[in-house]
Write a protein that holds these residues in place. Structure first.
Motif, PDB file in Angstrom:
ATOM      1  N   THR A 156       0.839  -1.205   0.000  1.00 25.64           N
ATOM      2  CA  THR A 156       0.000   0.000   0.000  1.00 25.64           C
ATOM      3  C   THR A 156       0.871   1.251   0.000  1.00 25.64           C
ATOM      4  O   THR A 156       1.937   1.280   0.608  1.00 25.64           O
ATOM      5  CB  THR A 156      -0.913   0.006   1.234  1.00 25.64           C
ATOM      6  N   LYS A 157       0.384   2.283  -0.688  1.00 24.63           N
ATOM      7  CA  LYS A 157       1.132   3.537  -0.822  1.00 24.63           C
ATOM      8  C   LYS A 157       0.315   4.687  -0.245  1.00 24.63           C
ATOM      9  O   LYS A 157      -0.923   4.654  -0.262  1.00 24.63           O
ATOM     10  CB  LYS A 157       1.414   3.844  -2.296  1.00 24.63           C
ATOM     11  N   THR A 158       1.007   5.716   0.212  1.00 25.38           N
ATOM     12  CA  THR A 158       0.301   6.872   0.764  1.00 25.38           C
ATOM     13  C   THR A 158      -0.271   7.754  -0.333  1.00 25.38           C
ATOM     14  O   THR A 158      -1.149   8.571  -0.059  1.00 25.38           O
ATOM     15  CB  THR A 158       1.237   7.722   1.647  1.00 25.38           C
ATOM     16  N   TRP A 159       0.199   7.610  -1.556  1.00 25.11           N
ATOM     17  CA  TRP A 159      -0.300   8.464  -2.643  1.00 25.11           C
ATOM     18  C   TRP A 159      -1.496   7.859  -3.369  1.00 25.11           C
ATOM     19  O   TRP A 159      -1.826   8.248  -4.481  1.00 25.11           O
ATOM     20  CB  TRP A 159       0.808   8.814  -3.628  1.00 25.11           C
ATOM     21  N   ARG A 160      -2.160   6.916  -2.733  1.00 25.99           N
ATOM     22  CA  ARG A 160      -3.432   6.422  -3.256  1.00 25.99           C
ATOM     23  C   ARG A 160      -4.440   7.580  -3.281  1.00 25.99           C
ATOM     24  O   ARG A 160      -4.279   8.554  -2.545  1.00 25.99           O
ATOM     25  CB  ARG A 160      -3.936   5.320  -2.317  1.00 25.99           C
ATOM     26  N   ARG A 161      -5.471   7.476  -4.098  1.00 28.15           N
ATOM     27  CA  ARG A 161      -6.495   8.535  -4.160  1.00 28.15           C
ATOM     28  C   ARG A 161      -7.501   8.297  -3.043  1.00 28.15           C
ATOM     29  O   ARG A 161      -8.430   7.500  -3.178  1.00 28.15           O
ATOM     30  CB  ARG A 161      -7.173   8.508  -5.527  1.00 28.15           C
ATOM     31  N   TRP A 162      -7.310   8.957  -1.911  1.00 31.53           N
ATOM     32  CA  TRP A 162      -8.106   8.710  -0.713  1.00 31.53           C
ATOM     33  C   TRP A 162      -9.416   9.480  -0.730  1.00 31.53           C
ATOM     34  O   TRP A 162     -10.421   8.997  -0.233  1.00 31.53           O
ATOM     35  CB  TRP A 162      -7.319   9.103   0.534  1.00 31.53           C
ATOM     36  N   HIS A 163      -9.414  10.714  -1.254  1.00 29.80           N
ATOM     37  CA  HIS A 163     -10.584  11.583  -1.188  1.00 29.80           C
ATOM     38  C   HIS A 163     -11.309  11.619  -2.526  1.00 29.80           C
ATOM     39  O   HIS A 163     -10.721  11.328  -3.563  1.00 29.80           O
ATOM     40  CB  HIS A 163     -10.168  12.992  -0.769  1.00 29.80           C
ATOM     41  N   ARG A 164     -12.565  11.970  -2.485  1.00 27.69           N
ATOM     42  CA  ARG A 164     -13.372  12.040  -3.697  1.00 27.69           C
ATOM     43  C   ARG A 164     -14.043  13.408  -3.802  1.00 27.69           C
ATOM     44  O   ARG A 164     -14.565  13.919  -2.810  1.00 27.69           O
ATOM     45  CB  ARG A 164     -14.465  10.967  -3.700  1.00 27.69           C
ATOM     46  N   LYS A 165     -14.035  13.964  -4.992  1.00 26.96           N
ATOM     47  CA  LYS A 165     -14.714  15.236  -5.235  1.00 26.96           C
ATOM     48  C   LYS A 165     -16.125  14.932  -5.726  1.00 26.96           C
ATOM     49  O   LYS A 165     -16.298  14.075  -6.594  1.00 26.96           O
ATOM     50  CB  LYS A 165     -13.945  16.026  -6.287  1.00 26.96           C
ATOM     51  N   ILE A 166     -17.103  15.594  -5.146  1.00 26.44           N
ATOM     52  CA  ILE A 166     -18.491  15.398  -5.563  1.00 26.44           C
ATOM     53  C   ILE A 166     -19.033  16.739  -6.041  1.00 26.44           C
ATOM     54  O   ILE A 166     -18.806  17.769  -5.405  1.00 26.44           O
ATOM     55  CB  ILE A 166     -19.364  14.864  -4.403  1.00 26.44           C
ATOM     56  N   ASN A 167     -19.761  16.728  -7.143  1.00 27.22           N
ATOM     57  CA  ASN A 167     -20.325  17.958  -7.687  1.00 27.22           C
ATOM     58  C   ASN A 167     -21.263  18.603  -6.666  1.00 27.22           C
ATOM     59  O   ASN A 167     -22.008  17.916  -5.968  1.00 27.22           O
ATOM     60  CB  ASN A 167     -21.112  17.672  -8.969  1.00 27.22           C
ATOM     61  N   ILE A 168     -21.222  19.943  -6.618  1.00 29.38           N
ATOM     62  CA  ILE A 168     -22.046  20.695  -5.669  1.00 29.38           C
ATOM     63  C   ILE A 168     -23.524  20.436  -5.921  1.00 29.38           C
ATOM     64  O   ILE A 168     -24.296  20.204  -4.989  1.00 29.38           O
ATOM     65  CB  ILE A 168     -21.745  22.203  -5.782  1.00 29.38           C
ATOM     66  N   LYS A 169     -23.940  20.443  -7.203  1.00 26.57           N
ATOM     67  CA  LYS A 169     -25.355  20.230  -7.523  1.00 26.57           C
ATOM     68  C   LYS A 169     -25.797  18.823  -7.113  1.00 26.57           C
ATOM     69  O   LYS A 169     -26.919  18.639  -6.642  1.00 26.57           O
ATOM     70  CB  LYS A 169     -25.614  20.443  -9.012  1.00 26.57           C
ATOM     71  N   GLN A 170     -24.919  17.845  -7.296  1.00 26.53           N
ATOM     72  CA  GLN A 170     -25.251  16.480  -6.871  1.00 26.53           C
ATOM     73  C   GLN A 170     -25.432  16.418  -5.361  1.00 26.53           C
ATOM     74  O   GLN A 170     -26.342  15.765  -4.866  1.00 26.53           O
ATOM     75  CB  GLN A 170     -24.149  15.505  -7.287  1.00 26.53           C
ATOM     76  N   ARG A 171     -24.531  17.086  -4.631  1.00 25.07           N
ATOM     77  CA  ARG A 171     -24.618  17.099  -3.163  1.00 25.07           C
ATOM     78  C   ARG A 171     -25.929  17.737  -2.702  1.00 25.07           C
ATOM     79  O   ARG A 171     -26.613  17.199  -1.834  1.00 25.07           O
ATOM     80  CB  ARG A 171     -23.440  17.867  -2.573  1.00 25.07           C
ATOM     81  N   ARG A 172     -26.263  18.874  -3.300  1.00 25.67           N
ATOM     82  CA  ARG A 172     -27.486  19.588  -2.904  1.00 25.67           C
ATOM     83  C   ARG A 172     -28.728  18.772  -3.244  1.00 25.67           C
ATOM     84  O   ARG A 172     -29.675  18.698  -2.462  1.00 25.67           O
ATOM     85  CB  ARG A 172     -27.541  20.945  -3.602  1.00 25.67           C
ATOM     86  N   PHE A 173     -28.720  18.147  -4.423  1.00 26.09           N
ATOM     87  CA  PHE A 173     -29.860  17.335  -4.828  1.00 26.09           C
ATOM     88  C   PHE A 173     -30.020  16.136  -3.903  1.00 26.09           C
ATOM     89  O   PHE A 173     -31.142  15.729  -3.561  1.00 26.09           O
ATOM     90  CB  PHE A 173     -29.704  16.880  -6.271  1.00 26.09           C
ATOM     91  N   ALA A 174     -28.884  15.544  -3.475  1.00 25.90           N
ATOM     92  CA  ALA A 174     -28.927  14.380  -2.580  1.00 25.90           C
ATOM     93  C   ALA A 174     -29.511  14.766  -1.225  1.00 25.90           C
ATOM     94  O   ALA A 174     -30.285  13.997  -0.640  1.00 25.90           O
ATOM     95  CB  ALA A 174     -27.532  13.798  -2.412  1.00 25.90           C
ATOM     96  N   VAL A 175     -29.154  15.941  -0.717  1.00 24.67           N
ATOM     97  CA  VAL A 175     -29.703  16.401   0.572  1.00 24.67           C
ATOM     98  C   VAL A 175     -31.211  16.613   0.440  1.00 24.67           C
ATOM     99  O   VAL A 175     -31.990  16.166   1.292  1.00 24.67           O
ATOM    100  CB  VAL A 175     -28.996  17.700   1.025  1.00 24.67           C
ATOM    101  N   ALA A 176     -31.636  17.270  -0.630  1.00 25.02           N
ATOM    102  CA  ALA A 176     -33.055  17.519  -0.843  1.00 25.02           C
ATOM    103  C   ALA A 176     -33.814  16.205  -1.026  1.00 25.02           C
ATOM    104  O   ALA A 176     -34.913  16.031  -0.491  1.00 25.02           O
ATOM    105  CB  ALA A 176     -33.259  18.410  -2.064  1.00 25.02           C
ATOM    106  N   SER A 177     -33.213  15.264  -1.741  1.00 25.53           N
ATOM    107  CA  SER A 177     -33.858  13.970  -1.983  1.00 25.53           C
ATOM    108  C   SER A 177     -33.950  13.167  -0.683  1.00 25.53           C
ATOM    109  O   SER A 177     -34.946  12.488  -0.444  1.00 25.53           O
ATOM    110  CB  SER A 177     -33.053  13.196  -3.027  1.00 25.53           C
ATOM    111  N   ALA A 178     -32.930  13.260   0.159  1.00 26.90           N
ATOM    112  CA  ALA A 178     -32.959  12.549   1.444  1.00 26.90           C
ATOM    113  C   ALA A 178     -34.026  13.143   2.363  1.00 26.90           C
ATOM    114  O   ALA A 178     -34.671  12.410   3.111  1.00 26.90           O
ATOM    115  CB  ALA A 178     -31.589  12.629   2.116  1.00 26.90           C
ATOM    116  N   LEU A 179     -34.212  14.461   2.293  1.00 26.17           N
ATOM    117  CA  LEU A 179     -35.255  15.106   3.103  1.00 26.17           C
ATOM    118  C   LEU A 179     -36.644  14.697   2.620  1.00 26.17           C
ATOM    119  O   LEU A 179     -37.538  14.448   3.423  1.00 26.17           O
ATOM    120  CB  LEU A 179     -35.132  16.619   3.020  1.00 26.17           C
ATOM    121  N   ALA A 180     -36.808  14.611   1.304  1.00 22.31           N
ATOM    122  CA  ALA A 180     -38.107  14.256   0.743  1.00 22.31           C
ATOM    123  C   ALA A 180     -38.377  12.786   1.034  1.00 22.31           C
ATOM    124  O   ALA A 180     -39.427  12.375   1.421  1.00 22.31           O
ATOM    125  CB  ALA A 180     -38.130  14.491  -0.737  1.00 22.31           C
TER     126      ALA A 180
END
Length: 129
Positions: A105-129
């Protein structure tokens, strides 16, 4: 748009009768996308991870050398010397006890993920609904 939203009654703390009536917030009319909520939640959870790796020297801290052919044993490098159980045992290989792991295992693995802002907002709204 306000007429399409259902009306909700507002109750006070002491009365059992409704005091007023308002339309339900628009966020509750959001389409429910459980696949999107799952995707966003999974990828946002990856942003809390810390890098880890095995030591670069792990599995290579013995002076092992192959015995070559003609001895009726595998050609894996073997620990030198005598007088201990360890001598003559296979070393270095990922199939050997005490050897290095396959694809360390290496420390330079891709640990974090970028998520689109619109996707994040839509997911929050969808989870509330």
């Amino acid at each position: 748009m306000a007429a399409a939203r259902p009306q909700v009654y507002i109750y006070s703390n002491d009365d059992s009768k409704p005091t007023s009536q308002i339309s339900l917030p628009a966020v509750f009319k959001t389409p429910i996308r459980s696949d999107l909520v799952n995707f966003v939640h999974t990828n946002m959870a990856k942003n809390h991870r810390q890098p880890y790796a095995v030591s670069k020297k792990a599995g290579h801290q013995t002076s092992a050398e192959s015995w070559g052919t003609g001895r009726a044993v595998a050609r894996i490098p073997r620990v030198r010397g005598g007088g201990t159980h360890r001598s003559g045992q296979g070393a270095f290989g990922n199939m050997c006890r005490g050897g290095r792991m396959f694809a360390p295992t290496k420390t330079w693995r891709r640990w974090h993920r970028k998520i689109n802002i619109k996707q994040r907002r839509f997911a929050v709204a969808s989870a509330l609904a």
